[in-house]
Motif scaffolding. Structure first.
Motif, PDB file in Angstrom:
ATOM      1  N   PHE A 103      -5.156  -1.796  -7.276  1.00 56.45           N
ATOM      2  CA  PHE A 103      -6.362  -1.065  -6.900  1.00 56.45           C
ATOM      3  C   PHE A 103      -5.970   0.380  -6.582  1.00 56.45           C
ATOM      4  CE2 PHE A 103      -6.821  -5.431  -5.478  1.00 56.45           C
ATOM      5  CZ  PHE A 103      -8.007  -5.800  -6.094  1.00 56.45           C
ATOM      6  N   TYR A 104      -6.812   1.313  -6.997  1.00 55.88           N
ATOM      7  CA  TYR A 104      -6.626   2.723  -6.675  1.00 55.88           C
ATOM      8  C   TYR A 104      -7.821   3.165  -5.841  1.00 55.88           C
ATOM      9  CZ  TYR A 104      -3.240   2.420 -10.427  1.00 55.88           C
ATOM     10  OH  TYR A 104      -2.185   2.047 -11.217  1.00 55.88           O
ATOM     11  N   ARG A 105      -7.561   3.953  -4.792  1.00 48.39           N
ATOM     12  CA  ARG A 105      -8.632   4.369  -3.896  1.00 48.39           C
ATOM     13  C   ARG A 105      -8.513   5.851  -3.555  1.00 48.39           C
ATOM     14  NH1 ARG A 105      -6.796  -0.391  -1.074  1.00 48.39           N
ATOM     15  NH2 ARG A 105      -8.162  -2.098  -1.579  1.00 48.39           N
TER      16      ARG A 105
ATOM     17  N   TRP B 260       0.874  -1.176   0.000  1.00 47.52           N
ATOM     18  CA  TRP B 260       0.000   0.000   0.000  1.00 47.52           C
ATOM     19  C   TRP B 260       0.906   1.219   0.000  1.00 47.52           C
ATOM     20  CZ3 TRP B 260      -0.823  -4.165   3.103  1.00 47.52           C
ATOM     21  CH2 TRP B 260      -2.041  -4.804   2.996  1.00 47.52           C
ATOM     22  N   ILE B 261       0.606   2.154  -0.876  1.00 46.53           N
ATOM     23  CA  ILE B 261       1.354   3.400  -0.920  1.00 46.53           C
ATOM     24  C   ILE B 261       0.348   4.532  -1.125  1.00 46.53           C
ATOM     25  CG2 ILE B 261       1.803   3.263  -3.399  1.00 46.53           C
ATOM     26  CD1 ILE B 261       4.571   4.475  -2.810  1.00 46.53           C
ATOM     27  N   GLY B 262       0.545   5.631  -0.392  1.00 44.86           N
ATOM     28  CA  GLY B 262      -0.420   6.701  -0.536  1.00 44.86           C
ATOM     29  C   GLY B 262      -0.024   7.975   0.172  1.00 44.86           C
TER      30      GLY B 262
ATOM     31  N   ILE C 260      -5.259   9.378  -0.880  1.00 45.73           N
ATOM     32  CA  ILE C 260      -5.165   8.807  -2.220  1.00 45.73           C
ATOM     33  C   ILE C 260      -4.194   7.642  -2.092  1.00 45.73           C
ATOM     34  CG2 ILE C 260      -4.435   9.198  -4.583  1.00 45.73           C
ATOM     35  CD1 ILE C 260      -5.114  12.164  -4.137  1.00 45.73           C
ATOM     36  N   GLU C 261      -4.617   6.450  -2.525  1.00 46.62           N
ATOM     37  CA  GLU C 261      -3.860   5.238  -2.226  1.00 46.62           C
ATOM     38  C   GLU C 261      -3.834   4.308  -3.433  1.00 46.62           C
ATOM     39  OE1 GLU C 261      -4.400   3.107   1.711  1.00 46.62           O
ATOM     40  OE2 GLU C 261      -5.559   1.830   0.384  1.00 46.62           O
ATOM     41  N   ALA C 262      -2.742   3.585  -3.565  1.00 43.71           N
ATOM     42  CA  ALA C 262      -2.623   2.510  -4.549  1.00 43.71           C
ATOM     43  C   ALA C 262      -2.230   1.240  -3.799  1.00 43.71           C
ATOM     44  CB  ALA C 262      -1.578   2.836  -5.594  1.00 43.71           C
ATOM     45  N   GLU C 263      -2.868   0.136  -4.138  1.00 43.94           N
ATOM     46  CA  GLU C 263      -2.554  -1.155  -3.509  1.00 43.94           C
ATOM     47  C   GLU C 263      -2.204  -2.151  -4.610  1.00 43.94           C
ATOM     48  OE1 GLU C 263      -4.710  -4.806  -1.107  1.00 43.94           O
ATOM     49  OE2 GLU C 263      -5.749  -2.901  -1.272  1.00 43.94           O
ATOM     50  N   THR C 264      -1.126  -2.883  -4.418  1.00 44.62           N
ATOM     51  CA  THR C 264      -0.763  -3.955  -5.339  1.00 44.62           C
ATOM     52  C   THR C 264      -0.698  -5.260  -4.570  1.00 44.62           C
ATOM     53  OG1 THR C 264       1.607  -3.590  -5.031  1.00 44.62           O
ATOM     54  CG2 THR C 264       0.559  -2.445  -6.866  1.00 44.62           C
ATOM     55  N   ASP C 265      -1.241  -6.300  -5.169  1.00 45.89           N
ATOM     56  CA  ASP C 265      -1.213  -7.646  -4.597  1.00 45.89           C
ATOM     57  C   ASP C 265      -0.594  -8.572  -5.631  1.00 45.89           C
ATOM     58  OD1 ASP C 265      -2.598  -6.791  -2.325  1.00 45.89           O
ATOM     59  OD2 ASP C 265      -4.526  -7.140  -3.280  1.00 45.89           O
ATOM     60  N   TYR C 266       0.455  -9.275  -5.231  1.00 47.64           N
ATOM     61  CA  TYR C 266       1.125 -10.217  -6.126  1.00 47.64           C
ATOM     62  C   TYR C 266       1.074 -11.609  -5.528  1.00 47.64           C
ATOM     63  CZ  TYR C 266       4.718 -12.794  -8.595  1.00 47.64           C
ATOM     64  OH  TYR C 266       5.376 -13.754  -9.300  1.00 47.64           O
TER      65      TYR C 266
END
Length: 70
Positions: A61-63, A26-28, A41-47
């Motif tokens: 995902f962008y939130r 999660w980065i934001g 404002i956040e971006a989440e990546t799942d690998y």
């Protein structure tokens, strides 16, 4: 109050199956609005190196979040 940057990362590594890796990030940015209200404002990546059938190995995902700070 001021603008805040955050980065959260966690992951799993399968010892019995070394090629099994799961990573979540999660980065934001969080910033104050008015009278205790905040926005993020956040971006989440799942690998997942071994996803389920017909699933992607990477999802993004962008939130935009609104909240209140007590």
């Amino acid at each position: 109050e001021k603008l805040q940057f955050y980065f959260v990362s966690d992951g799993l590594f399968g010892f019995d199956s070394p090629d099994k890796i799961i990573v979540n990030n999660w980065i934001g940015f969080r910033f104050p609005l008015y009278a205790g209200f905040i926005a993020s404002i956040e971006a989440e990546t799942d690998y997942n190196s071994q996803p389920a059938t017909d699933a992607e190995d990477l999802s993004v995902f962008y939130r935009l979040k609104l909240g209140y700070k007590f």
